[in-house]
Design a protein around this motif. Structure first.
Motif: not given
Ligand SMILES: Nc1nc2c(ncn2[C@@H]2O[C@H](COP(=O)(O)OP(=O)(O)O)[C@@H](O)[C@H]2O)c(=O)[nH]1
Ligand SMILES: [Mg+2]
Length: 244
Positions: A177, A181-182, A185, A188, A203-205, A208, A226, A230
């Motif tokens: 995960d 997120y990276e 970011k 996107r 946001d990224e969380e 996901l 998640t 991921a």
């Protein structure tokens, strides 16, 4: 684990020309200052091979042409740019037989580029990061011999901030995960489009989780899974399914 820098040093020492293979989708993240400096210090030629060009729009690449000179855009998978790469190697060799060292991060397509140069498979290829183990000598023809290397780097799974994790991370690693997120970011829009998720400024969380819902991945109790999601994102990325 093989000491990456020892390996790079030995390849630079042995080779006449170095190919640094980078991923066209994440050029900045997959080029490496230290390799560039080491090769410059050795006085040998470094050719930056921008691979996986089939996954990006051409205009994205144009701006790198001058900055990374000498460089060549290729797609090992589509056999694009291979003749030009061959010509560049032979030009540097000035008619003599040459040894070409191939370096770069895991999964950038080093083995694939070698196979494409040769025209048939000799170097093992896999979308699983860290597939090539040990240094491997491969004869392309009477003029060119290449050294394939495993792109092993000391990328710790805990260092989520490491930009490299995107390409270098194993999809079965501990914290997929964080890597996702990276990727969310930096890419996107492409990911949103690929998974058919509407961007509403999450946001990224949250993103996901949205993707997990979209893919119907739930843990018991209906919680979005998640972690599995991921891993899937990483796999899709490494397999080149997500276009920029
Ligand atoms: N789309 C695309 N995928 C590629 C290309 N070259 C390599 N790949 C894929 O990238 C993954 C890693 O390739 P591999 O050659 O094993 O990378 P290495 O770890 O740097 O040796 C494999 O799944 C390849 O099929 C390319 O030009 N385009
Ligand atoms: Mg390899």
């Amino acid at each position: 684990m093989v000491n990456f820098w020892k390996l790079v040093d030995s390849v630079i020492a042995e080779a006449d020309i170095i190919l640094m293979v980078v991923d066209a989708r994440v050029i900045e993240q997959t080029r490496n200052d230290e390799i560039e400096k080491k090769v410059a210090a050795s006085g040998k030629t470094l050719i930056t091979v921008i691979n996986k060009c089939d996954l990006v729009e051409k205009d994205v690449l144009e701006k790198y042409k001058k900055r990374l000179y000498p460089c060549v855009f290729v797609s090992a998978q589509k056999f694009y740019g291979m003749t030009l790469l061959r010509q560049m190697i032979l030009k540097q060799s000035k008619g003599r037989a040459v040894t070409v060292g191939v370096v770069g991060y895991p999964n950038t397509g080093k083995s694939s580029v070698i196979n494409a140069l040769k025209g048939k498979s000799s170097a093992g290829v896999s979308s699983v990061s860290g597939y090539t183990v040990g240094k491997q000598n491969i004869k392309i023809d009477n003029k060119i011999r290449v050294i394939d290397t495993p792109g092993v780097l000391s990328v710790s799974d805990d260092k989520a901030s490491s930009k490299l994790m995107i390409t270098a991370s194993r999809t079965d690693s501990k914290n997929p995960d964080l890597v996702a997120y990276e990727l969310l970011k930096s890419h996107r829009a492409s990911l949103m489009e690929y998974y058919g998720v509407e961007d509403q400024g999450e946001d990224e969380e949250e993103l996901l989780e949205l993707i997990a819902r979209k893919l119907n991945r739930f843990r018991s109790g209906g919680v979005p899974d998640t972690e599995t999601t991921a891993k899937m994102i990483l796999q899709d990325w490494q397999k080149g399914k997500i276009l920029l």
